[in-house]
Scaffold this active site. Sequence first.
Site, PDB file in Angstrom:
ATOM      1  N   TYR A  53      79.972 -20.941 -53.832  1.00 14.58           N
ATOM      2  CA  TYR A  53      81.362 -20.748 -54.263  1.00 14.58           C
ATOM      3  C   TYR A  53      82.307 -21.585 -53.400  1.00 14.58           C
ATOM      4  O   TYR A  53      82.155 -21.653 -52.176  1.00 14.58           O
ATOM      5  CB  TYR A  53      81.773 -19.280 -54.162  1.00 14.58           C
ATOM      6  CG  TYR A  53      81.138 -18.365 -55.194  1.00 14.58           C
ATOM      7  CD1 TYR A  53      80.363 -18.868 -56.241  1.00 14.58           C
ATOM      8  CD2 TYR A  53      81.313 -16.989 -55.126  1.00 14.58           C
ATOM      9  CE1 TYR A  53      79.786 -18.027 -57.178  1.00 14.58           C
ATOM     10  CE2 TYR A  53      80.746 -16.137 -56.069  1.00 14.58           C
ATOM     11  CZ  TYR A  53      79.980 -16.664 -57.089  1.00 14.58           C
ATOM     12  OH  TYR A  53      79.421 -15.818 -58.011  1.00 14.58           O
ATOM     13  N   SER A 220      81.310 -11.411 -65.264  1.00 19.84           N
ATOM     14  CA  SER A 220      82.051 -11.774 -66.470  1.00 19.84           C
ATOM     15  C   SER A 220      82.276 -10.575 -67.384  1.00 19.84           C
ATOM     16  O   SER A 220      81.993 -10.632 -68.587  1.00 19.84           O
ATOM     17  CB  SER A 220      81.334 -12.885 -67.248  1.00 19.84           C
ATOM     18  OG  SER A 220      82.197 -13.485 -68.195  1.00 19.84           O
ATOM     19  N   PRO A 221      82.806  -9.467 -66.866  1.00 20.29           N
ATOM     20  CA  PRO A 221      83.036  -8.286 -67.706  1.00 20.29           C
ATOM     21  C   PRO A 221      84.085  -8.519 -68.798  1.00 20.29           C
ATOM     22  O   PRO A 221      84.122  -7.777 -69.779  1.00 20.29           O
ATOM     23  CB  PRO A 221      83.519  -7.233 -66.702  1.00 20.29           C
ATOM     24  CG  PRO A 221      84.109  -8.015 -65.582  1.00 20.29           C
ATOM     25  CD  PRO A 221      83.258  -9.245 -65.473  1.00 20.29           C
ATOM     26  N   LEU A 222      84.918  -9.558 -68.631  1.00 19.20           N
ATOM     27  CA  LEU A 222      85.940  -9.871 -69.628  1.00 19.20           C
ATOM     28  C   LEU A 222      85.612 -11.141 -70.414  1.00 19.20           C
ATOM     29  O   LEU A 222      86.468 -11.695 -71.096  1.00 19.20           O
ATOM     30  CB  LEU A 222      87.316 -10.015 -68.964  1.00 19.20           C
ATOM     31  CG  LEU A 222      87.813  -8.819 -68.150  1.00 19.20           C
ATOM     32  CD1 LEU A 222      89.208  -9.078 -67.612  1.00 19.20           C
ATOM     33  CD2 LEU A 222      87.787  -7.537 -68.976  1.00 19.20           C
ATOM     34  N   GLY A 225      87.792 -14.072 -69.819  1.00 21.12           N
ATOM     35  CA  GLY A 225      89.163 -13.863 -70.250  1.00 21.12           C
ATOM     36  C   GLY A 225      89.342 -13.600 -71.733  1.00 21.12           C
ATOM     37  O   GLY A 225      90.454 -13.267 -72.176  1.00 21.12           O
ATOM     38  N   LEU A 227      88.371 -11.115 -73.363  1.00 24.85           N
ATOM     39  CA  LEU A 227      88.665  -9.703 -73.556  1.00 24.85           C
ATOM     40  C   LEU A 227      89.926  -9.275 -72.806  1.00 24.85           C
ATOM     41  O   LEU A 227      90.197  -8.086 -72.673  1.00 24.85           O
ATOM     42  CB  LEU A 227      87.470  -8.850 -73.118  1.00 24.85           C
ATOM     43  CG  LEU A 227      86.220  -9.006 -73.991  1.00 24.85           C
ATOM     44  CD1 LEU A 227      84.996  -8.403 -73.309  1.00 24.85           C
ATOM     45  CD2 LEU A 227      86.439  -8.372 -75.358  1.00 24.85           C
TER      46      LEU A 227
END
Length: 332
Positions: A53, A220-222, A225, A227
Amino acid sequence: MEYTTLGRTGLKVSRLVLGTMNFGPRTSEADADHIMDRARELGINFFDTANVYGRSKTNPKGHAGWTEEIVGRWFAQGDGRRESTVLATKVYGRMDDATYGPNDPAGISAYKIKRSLNDSLRRLQTDHIDLLQMHHIDHHINWDEIFGAYEAAIAQGKVVYAGSSNFGARHLAFAAAHAHDRHFLGLVAEQHKYNLLTRLPELELLPTVKDLGMGLIIWSPLESGQLAENILHPTDLTGRRAEQSKHLSAARREQLTRFEQLCQNLGETQSTVALAWLLHNPVVTAPIIGPRTIEQLESAVHALDVHLSADVLAELDAIFPPVGAAPEAYAW
């Protein structure tokens, strides 16, 4: 804040993980410090990072390891910052300096685990990693070699638990069998992509994690972006979200419009409902949130207060159809 155990271990972790991937390239070090301080105040004790990262195509300062350096300088401020944090990082990716020579390409070996671990410890200014995750499956993996390296690092006190990320269900099963033969705890958690738009892991991955007693950390729960609340109505017409919005298919736009209406009826934002949906699943240990601002952090924590009814869960399934579980989903 709510807490749970990480899989079959006795380690207590917060139900939200602070993701640090934006620190450096998209979030300044000063802002990152404020976010980490506030996350700590809110009770988030689980931080996730990775050796690679920090790379950036747009920020000239970007380099692999930059994010770990930022987190390390935050730890160095003291006041119990490191002691109160469950720290997870990853090994697999290629670094920028090529000091590993021909062993630098992405992958996993005992050599690379040892080198990468020591480099991460230096950047993070700590003497141990609580959860060292393999960032991706290496299809040439040799479990005797890998678990031997982990066992050595654990014996030296440099690592507490072994974890994986982006592994398939069969890889987790292979790992569990090899760990059993070695009388080794093995992998305690898998970090995987899963959300309302990416439900394929329900087919094999989630049942396997449950059966093996592993923790499940969600990245990446969304869905990058999609969601989130500003995907259909981006406020910055020149930003990344506007570019995403422009390329949505008609079918996806219709799906997200239905989702937006459901959330409006609930009086909640799309991102809050998407996170609450994940937190509702007992197989999920914690989703990773990657706030770039304090406001985004506060908003994400609100998801812990949202409880979705059976009717709402059914509506979400109607909008984002589940894939079922194997083999029934496709065999009979």
